[in-house]
Motif scaffolding. Sequence first.
Motif, PDB file in Angstrom:
ATOM      1  N   LEU A   1       0.828  -1.208   0.000  1.00  0.00           N
ATOM      2  CA  LEU A   1       0.000   0.000   0.000  1.00  0.00           C
ATOM      3  C   LEU A   1       0.867   1.264   0.000  1.00  0.00           C
ATOM      4  CD1 LEU A   1      -2.832  -1.014   2.507  1.00  0.00           C
ATOM      5  CD2 LEU A   1      -3.021  -0.748   0.025  1.00  0.00           C
ATOM      6  N   GLN A   2       1.967   1.226   0.748  1.00  0.00           N
ATOM      7  CA  GLN A   2       2.884   2.361   0.743  1.00  0.00           C
ATOM      8  C   GLN A   2       3.491   2.558  -0.640  1.00  0.00           C
ATOM      9  OE1 GLN A   2       3.612   4.612   3.277  1.00  0.00           O
ATOM     10  NE2 GLN A   2       4.699   5.678   1.621  1.00  0.00           N
ATOM     11  N   ASP A   3       3.805   1.437  -1.301  1.00  0.00           N
ATOM     12  CA  ASP A   3       4.334   1.514  -2.663  1.00  0.00           C
ATOM     13  C   ASP A   3       3.315   2.128  -3.617  1.00  0.00           C
ATOM     14  OD1 ASP A   3       6.614   0.389  -1.727  1.00  0.00           O
ATOM     15  OD2 ASP A   3       6.358  -1.560  -2.722  1.00  0.00           O
ATOM     16  N   LEU A   4       2.030   1.789  -3.428  1.00  0.00           N
ATOM     17  CA  LEU A   4       0.982   2.368  -4.264  1.00  0.00           C
ATOM     18  C   LEU A   4       0.920   3.880  -4.074  1.00  0.00           C
ATOM     19  CD1 LEU A   4      -1.476   2.131  -6.150  1.00  0.00           C
ATOM     20  CD2 LEU A   4      -2.875   1.681  -4.118  1.00  0.00           C
ATOM     21  N   GLN A   5       0.999   4.323  -2.830  1.00  0.00           N
ATOM     22  CA  GLN A   5       0.980   5.754  -2.549  1.00  0.00           C
ATOM     23  C   GLN A   5       2.185   6.442  -3.188  1.00  0.00           C
ATOM     24  OE1 GLN A   5       0.553   6.835   1.614  1.00  0.00           O
ATOM     25  NE2 GLN A   5       1.636   8.767   1.297  1.00  0.00           N
ATOM     26  N   ASN A   6       3.370   5.831  -3.056  1.00  0.00           N
ATOM     27  CA  ASN A   6       4.565   6.415  -3.653  1.00  0.00           C
ATOM     28  C   ASN A   6       4.465   6.461  -5.170  1.00  0.00           C
ATOM     29  OD1 ASN A   6       5.827   6.934  -1.228  1.00  0.00           O
ATOM     30  ND2 ASN A   6       7.120   5.118  -1.269  1.00  0.00           N
ATOM     31  N   SER A   7       3.860   5.429  -5.764  1.00  0.00           N
ATOM     32  CA  SER A   7       3.728   5.391  -7.220  1.00  0.00           C
ATOM     33  C   SER A   7       2.817   6.511  -7.715  1.00  0.00           C
ATOM     34  CB  SER A   7       3.181   4.032  -7.659  1.00  0.00           C
ATOM     35  OG  SER A   7       4.091   2.995  -7.352  1.00  0.00           O
ATOM     36  N   ILE A   8       1.724   6.755  -6.995  1.00  0.00           N
ATOM     37  CA  ILE A   8       0.811   7.842  -7.381  1.00  0.00           C
ATOM     38  C   ILE A   8       1.510   9.195  -7.232  1.00  0.00           C
ATOM     39  CG2 ILE A   8      -1.337   9.014  -6.779  1.00  0.00           C
ATOM     40  CD1 ILE A   8      -2.430   6.260  -5.912  1.00  0.00           C
ATOM     41  N   THR A   9       2.254   9.354  -6.133  1.00  0.00           N
ATOM     42  CA  THR A   9       2.988  10.611  -5.922  1.00  0.00           C
ATOM     43  C   THR A   9       4.039  10.809  -6.996  1.00  0.00           C
ATOM     44  OG1 THR A   9       2.642  10.357  -3.543  1.00  0.00           O
ATOM     45  CG2 THR A   9       4.313  11.933  -4.257  1.00  0.00           C
ATOM     46  N   ARG A  10       4.718   9.726  -7.364  1.00  0.00           N
ATOM     47  CA  ARG A  10       5.718   9.823  -8.432  1.00  0.00           C
ATOM     48  C   ARG A  10       5.074  10.280  -9.731  1.00  0.00           C
ATOM     49  NH1 ARG A  10       9.747   4.518  -8.150  1.00  0.00           N
ATOM     50  NH2 ARG A  10      10.751   5.027  -6.151  1.00  0.00           N
ATOM     51  N   TYR A  11       3.901   9.728 -10.033  1.00  0.00           N
ATOM     52  CA  TYR A  11       3.221  10.121 -11.270  1.00  0.00           C
ATOM     53  C   TYR A  11       2.975  11.633 -11.285  1.00  0.00           C
ATOM     54  CZ  TYR A  11      -0.619  10.981 -14.499  1.00  0.00           C
ATOM     55  OH  TYR A  11      -1.396  11.506 -15.488  1.00  0.00           O
ATOM     56  N   ALA A  12       2.469  12.152 -10.182  1.00  0.00           N
ATOM     57  CA  ALA A  12       2.165  13.586 -10.128  1.00  0.00           C
ATOM     58  C   ALA A  12       3.440  14.423 -10.222  1.00  0.00           C
ATOM     59  CB  ALA A  12       1.413  13.904  -8.837  1.00  0.00           C
ATOM     60  N   LYS A  13       4.456  14.060  -9.464  1.00  0.00           N
ATOM     61  CA  LYS A  13       5.699  14.832  -9.476  1.00  0.00           C
ATOM     62  C   LYS A  13       6.390  14.750 -10.836  1.00  0.00           C
ATOM     63  CE  LYS A  13       6.854  14.666  -4.527  1.00  0.00           C
ATOM     64  NZ  LYS A  13       7.173  16.083  -4.330  1.00  0.00           N
TER      65      LYS A  13
END
Length: 698
Positions: free
Chosen positions: A537-549
Amino acid sequence: MATLPFRDINVHASTSHYAFTSPSSPSAQTLVIDRPSGDVRLNDGALLGGKRVSSIAGILGMIKLRLDRYIIVITKAQPMGRLKGHMIYKVIATEFLPLRERPLHDQDEDVYLALLKNFIKSGPMYFSYSFDITNKFQQQAQLDLSQPLWKRADDRFFWNRFVQSDLIDFRSSGSRHQPGQQPGVDPYILPVMFGMLEIVNTTIKTTPLTLALITRRSRHRAGTRYFSRGIDDDGNVSNFNETEQIVVLNDSLNGMGGFAGGGGMQNGKVGGSGGKEAQILSYVQTRGSVPVYWAEVNTLHYTPKLQIRGVEPAVKAASLHFAEQIRLYGDQILVNLVKHKGREQRVKEAYEQMVRLLVSSPAIGGTQRDQRSDEKFHTMEPHSPSGESDRLHYVYFDFHNETKGLQWQRTQLLLDKLHDALDKQGYFRGVDMPASFEGRLEVRNQQTSVVRTNCMDCLDRTNVVQSMLARLALNRQLTDLGVLSRGETFTSDNDFELLFRKIWADNADVVSKSYSGTGALKTDFTRTGQRTKAGALQDLQNSITRYAKNNFTDGPKQDSFDLFLGAYLPNTSSHMVFADRRPLLIQSIPYILAFSIFFVFVGTFSRRLPDAAVLPLRIFIIFWVLVGAWCFRFIMGNGMLYVNWPKLNPRPWATEGYHEAISNVRKDEVIGQFVARHERGLSASRYTNAEEGKKRIE
């Protein structure tokens, strides 16, 4: 004796100059930077008339922007720990000292300053007044310790080399009024490293030791995830990092302290060592992008478009890259972790094609298969070591396929495959020479090769494998020292095991954040040894944040890299560099989308009067739903128009894609006729700075 940087510097300012002096070295020359010209000179004794501004920890450098030069000084530094008796510091705060008094604000100048300040604030930078943290221990043992600290620094990891170029040039050739070499400026040149550094004093099975982990990021081809890929013509690859794991036995716990500490060198036998010689053991690994011309092009889709822009044309660049790697590290064990299917397959095949072209007589080591993977291992070795490129040893491991279903124990297959090569490569071991006042090491053992690991980003999969290799090396070192018995591992000491996992997980997060914008994925395995649902789940959050950044904030971040490292030189004739020159209609579509969502929300949830008509409200909501849907479809269909691209050094694929997208918009049935043929100076102005961006400091 070597000239070391001053630990304490006072800044004196006047309308005509800035003067830098060291109160602990009153006989040293004063560094003077004239205003507003920026000319550098040395003065014997203090200058009168200057007002003391503050005490600083060091001079980070000088940089020329569009209208003015600025001196960047380190105003606050945090001690991070001692390594072999030497204190290491982290840059916490800086200040920009302008050479001119600027009564009016210039928009571009303000943006340049904001980019630099945010970059320095977010970038983990480290330095030492008495210890060379840019070089691995094995290299330090071979250097001339009588040289000034900045001259010994590894050019790749001398992160502020460009902004120090004014002082370095003055040191080398002087000025018109002070010709010749100027050694008096040496103590003012402070080399700074960018990366990760953690030092911990700990024990394992009652044996005290210092465990340190240093990751040094190369300043060449530095940048962000999707705007810096592959290799350049000079042989520099993106996201190149050297990671050194260090163990020090009988380390000095006393020694030089804060900015006002003594200036003498101290070796590892001073204080707290009980008279025993200090032993230093280190193990080095590297990571770097696949060395071919390739790119991933942001289009607002979650998965960018992959472009392999050339393998054979990149042979010369790759040859330069590996020649330098072999010279610095020895044989290269190239561990490739990308997928062998799907979109990553093209990157894997390009890497293997490059290795085949470089290795004179490749002998395909064969493909090993099992029931889980079509291709588990793929190796390439030369028939006979006859040339420099024959020191490349390629090993492929399909990390994702082998570990799917949380079967992380299967990474042991890769370690088994590398067993012989790892056993042969060894590690560095040195001890303090008994009479060496400078702390010179007597080399007992050397590391003869290095594992160069990569995945697509050289982040998540790479972090896992590097931590496992570091674990093997550390167990071997502790066994050879007699701290562990044969066959024993440090997992028997639970506290040390947790410490080791924490340090490597911290390293993964720091390296990942500087390149992708978030912490690393899969760090739950690094921290706990298990893949967990919470970690997923933490990886999912990081992946979404990476997409935005990666789509919306990495453009300015890439500009800050290019500006600080000298890949872009601001020009006084360039104005409105950061202006948005897209047609106004294209700029307005995201705002129309936001308004439509707002109106739909208001129309849906607003309270109606009992006798109010329903039909007009429904028509109103349907209208804005259709408008919003069209805007969203337009934005996603023309994503390259809405990615926040770097503006200082436009990427070739961004320029190509932008013009292609504009051409497609002109054919749009709805708004095509409203898009101006000449987009507010786009063709002439927006990319004039592309040529400026090609300027490099030779």
